[in-house]
Design a protein around this motif. Structure first.
Motif, PDB file in Angstrom:
ATOM      1  N   ASP A 307       6.514 -12.315   6.184  1.00  0.00           N
ATOM      2  CA  ASP A 307       5.654 -12.711   5.074  1.00  0.00           C
ATOM      3  C   ASP A 307       6.140 -11.995   3.826  1.00  0.00           C
ATOM      4  O   ASP A 307       6.265 -10.760   3.810  1.00  0.00           O
ATOM      5  N   TRP A 308       6.393 -12.788   2.770  1.00  0.00           N
ATOM      6  CA  TRP A 308       6.953 -12.210   1.544  1.00  0.00           C
ATOM      7  C   TRP A 308       5.961 -11.288   0.862  1.00  0.00           C
ATOM      8  O   TRP A 308       6.320 -10.217   0.379  1.00  0.00           O
ATOM      9  N   TRP A 309       4.688 -11.683   0.819  1.00  0.00           N
ATOM     10  CA  TRP A 309       3.695 -10.883   0.118  1.00  0.00           C
ATOM     11  C   TRP A 309       3.483  -9.542   0.812  1.00  0.00           C
ATOM     12  O   TRP A 309       3.436  -8.498   0.137  1.00  0.00           O
ATOM     13  N   MET A 310       3.379  -9.531   2.100  1.00  0.00           N
ATOM     14  CA  MET A 310       3.161  -8.261   2.797  1.00  0.00           C
ATOM     15  C   MET A 310       4.352  -7.333   2.638  1.00  0.00           C
ATOM     16  O   MET A 310       4.187  -6.120   2.447  1.00  0.00           O
ATOM     17  N   CYS A 311       5.565  -7.866   2.714  1.00  0.00           N
ATOM     18  CA  CYS A 311       6.759  -7.029   2.527  1.00  0.00           C
ATOM     19  C   CYS A 311       6.798  -6.436   1.130  1.00  0.00           C
ATOM     20  O   CYS A 311       7.115  -5.253   0.946  1.00  0.00           O
ATOM     21  N   THR A 312       6.472  -7.234   0.126  1.00  0.00           N
ATOM     22  CA  THR A 312       6.483  -6.734  -1.253  1.00  0.00           C
ATOM     23  C   THR A 312       5.431  -5.664  -1.462  1.00  0.00           C
ATOM     24  O   THR A 312       5.669  -4.651  -2.135  1.00  0.00           O
ATOM     25  N   ILE A 313       4.246  -5.865  -0.889  1.00  0.00           N
ATOM     26  CA  ILE A 313       3.185  -4.863  -1.031  1.00  0.00           C
ATOM     27  C   ILE A 313       3.601  -3.547  -0.382  1.00  0.00           C
ATOM     28  O   ILE A 313       3.413  -2.464  -0.958  1.00  0.00           O
ATOM     29  N   VAL A 314       4.173  -3.606   0.811  1.00  0.00           N
ATOM     30  CA  VAL A 314       4.614  -2.381   1.493  1.00  0.00           C
ATOM     31  C   VAL A 314       5.710  -1.693   0.687  1.00  0.00           C
ATOM     32  O   VAL A 314       5.721  -0.460   0.540  1.00  0.00           O
ATOM     33  N   SER A 315       6.634  -2.463   0.126  1.00  0.00           N
ATOM     34  CA  SER A 315       7.731  -1.893  -0.653  1.00  0.00           C
ATOM     35  C   SER A 315       7.218  -1.173  -1.895  1.00  0.00           C
ATOM     36  O   SER A 315       7.615  -0.033  -2.177  1.00  0.00           O
ATOM     37  N   VAL A 316       6.325  -1.812  -2.640  1.00  0.00           N
ATOM     38  CA  VAL A 316       5.808  -1.205  -3.878  1.00  0.00           C
ATOM     39  C   VAL A 316       4.898  -0.024  -3.555  1.00  0.00           C
ATOM     40  O   VAL A 316       4.947   1.015  -4.228  1.00  0.00           O
ATOM     41  N   MET A 317       4.069  -0.164  -2.531  1.00  0.00           N
ATOM     42  CA  MET A 317       3.148   0.918  -2.181  1.00  0.00           C
ATOM     43  C   MET A 317       3.893   2.174  -1.760  1.00  0.00           C
ATOM     44  O   MET A 317       3.458   3.292  -2.064  1.00  0.00           O
TER      45      MET A 317
END
Length: 580
Positions: A307-317
């Protein structure tokens, strides 16, 4: 159930397609197909790829339990009867531990329960399941070791530390003594009752405003003195012999040694005009071997999360976590462009992009499997062998975190565990004194790559099909237990680092973020639902009142007026006048 048993118990015939409900990432558990046809997981059929399999059962797919048992018995018999036991207690202890682990792995590979994956072979995933158990037991052993001081530094140790930490050319002679007297204002280590006295120059001069000593102003001397006192304190702390850290010497004699700190911050200029020979030296210094490893790691994480959104959230967080915790670990101190350009955009972003393209290909790929000996050409056989290391089929994960409170909390928990596992990588290296390039660190990453994908699939099955998966999967359970145990080891071995208070502005930011997330959760899953239910109930009441009013008017003999809708008109028949 083994692959051969599954095929033999009513599997598809040769050349017949497997139903869509049968095409999980690998084969789903027995009875899953029938349950999905009418249960709450019927919508998953659209996320699963179709699989065509001729059902060929070969020697490759058998468990070989008797063969493994015979080989294991022969090896143990040889060690017992023919091999001469060395007279080295430490070596025999290591060899006995390794042999015990290998016997357990042999049992697990042949007898453990199959997981959701079957390629390249179910035994491969059973092996990593057993490795998870061994690793968790190893962490439990480390957790129960003593972390108190086992050896008190003597005066000779302190003097040697003094010569290592404090340059004599700058500060002259330091006087360090051990006694049991009352604490000194410059008390460094109260448990050892050691005093560190401020050095004095042989010739004192009265300080006048603007006067500068040979080694700098008094403020500079005071700052340097505080730095050296802190260095001496850390050096004294490193003299403690702790069982958990020293136990790692049995794994590798090079371990158990304090690590030098490396700060990735410092000069953050992208273009350093003062360095004429190489003005971009700051950028080149950051381009080490961890950059491709960073990219590969996020590529594999994308294949796990899907999932693109979950990966991006984990990366930024995680970058925000590095900002927040750099006062605890100097390794987190990086330049702004290292955080957001090199990490988030280049390494993480490129890895997520390539991972999403791979997911798209795996979702559209046709999964048509044929037995190796049924393929006539050698080229086809080689291609079939290569595709054995690809998934049997594919499932697109549709997390839908806003669909229900249960899924929202589950997705938040998954993100939290991912971030905690990432932080454990850095904190374990710090508290157990393991260099970043050590093979144990690399093996831990390889371990999480293999078990993470299985754990994510089991969590998705648990969330998406609760009636068919009433228990959390075995690999997901172990991964959660391992992550928590690693955190407890960090807390026990270095509580002082973890209890360093957050800076005020960072705590404010996290408090504001937590309040916003909590407010959105309450609004989305409580207030919004109450409002929608109230509007729906009101609409139904108004509609029922209107229906009752119209029914009451018909019963009272109400004649239709000009504003009433006209009733059905019977068309005139041909040649027959309409009735009056």
């Amino acid at each position: 159930m083994r692959r051969g048993e599954r095929r033999g118990a009513g599997g598809p015939r040769q050349g017949s397609p497997v139903p869509a409900g049968k095409a999980s990432l690998e084969e789903p558990p027995d009875g899953a197909t029938a349950g999905r046809a009418s249960g709450p997981g019927a919508g998953r059929r659209s996320t699963e790829s179709e699989v065509y399999d001729d059902g060929t059962n070969t020697f490759f797919w058998r468990a070989h339990t008797l063969t493994v048992l015979f080989i294991l018995t022969c090896v143990l018999g040889y060690v017992t009867l023919l091999e001469e036991t060395p007279r080295d207690t430490a070596y025999n202890t290591k060899r006995g531990i390794v042999a015990s682990i290998l016997v357990f792995l042999c049992f697990g590979v042949t007898q453990a329960k199959d997981g959701p994956f079957s390629r390249p072979h179910p035994a491969y995933w059973r092996f990593w399941l057993c490795v998870s158990v061994v690793y968790e037991l190893f962490l439990i052993f480390i957790l129960f070791q003593d972390t108190t001081v086992a050896r008190v530094p003597q005066s000779a140790d302190l003097l040697s530390l003094h010569h290592q930490v404090l340059p004599s050319s700058t500060w002259g002679a330091w006087r360090i003594s051990l006694d049991s007297g009352p604490p000194h204002p410059h008390h460094v280590c109260p448990s050892l009752h050691c005093r560190v006295f401020v050095p004095t120059r042989q010739r004192r001069r009265p300080h006048t405003p603007g006067h500068t000593h040979a080694f700098g102003t008094l403020a500079e001397l005071s700052r340097r003195h505080q730095q050296h006192v802190a260095s001496l304190t850390r050096a004294l702390a490193l003299q403690t012999v702790q069982d958990g850290r020293q136990f790692l010497k049995y794994v590798d004699p090079k371990l158990g040694v304090p690590l030098p700190e490396r700060d990735y911050g410092g000069n953050c200029l992208i273009y350093d005009a003062d360095n004429e020979s190489d003005p971009f030296h700051n950028v080149w210094d950051k381009l080490d071997g961890f950059v491709p490893a960073h990219f590969l790691g996020w590529y594999l994480k994308t294949l796990m999360i899907r999932d693109w959104w979950m990966c991006t959230i984990v990366s930024v967080m995680f970058e925000f976590l590095e900002y927040s915790l750099e006062h605890q670990l100097p390794n987190f101190s990086e330049c702004w462009w290292d955080h957001w350009i090199m990490d988030v955009l280049v390494c993480n972003g490129l890895g997520i992009y390539c991972g999403m393209k791979t997911l798209e290909w795996l979702s559209l790929k046709t999964y048509k499997w044929q037995g190796l000996w049924n393929i006539p050409t050698y080229k086809g056989k080689m291609k079939r062998i290569a595709f054995q290391f690809t998934p049997y089929s594919w499932v697109r994960f549709e997390w839908k975190p806003a669909s229900s409170l249960r899924r929202w909390l589950a997705v938040c928990g998954i993100i939290l565990v991912f971030l905690l596992a990432e932080l454990n990588t850095f904190y374990l290296k710090f508290v157990l004194w393991m260099p970043p390039e050590h093979y144990l660190v690399l093996l831990r990453l390889v371990f999480f790559v293999n078990v993470g994908g299985v754990a994510m699939r089991e969590i998705y099955d648990f969330m998406d099909d609760p009636k068919l998966h009433k228990k959390l999967g075995q690999q997901a359970w172990l991964v959660a237990a391992i992550t928590v145990t690693e955190l407890l080891i960090v807390v026990k071995y270095d509580p002082h680092t973890l209890t360093l208070s957050l800076p005020f502005y960072i705590s404010q930011c996290w408090t504001l973020g937590s309040v916003l997330v909590l407010t959105w959760t309450v609004w989305r899953f409580f207030l919004r639902d109450i409002t929608l239910r109230y509007k729906e109930t009101r609409r139904q009441k108004q509609q029922s009142r209107g229906d009752q009013g119209r029914a009451g008017g018909d019963v009272d003999g109400h004649l239709p007026g000009p504003e009433d809708p006209p009733g059905p008109v019977e068309p005139e028949r041909a040649g027959v006048p309409a009735p009056n």
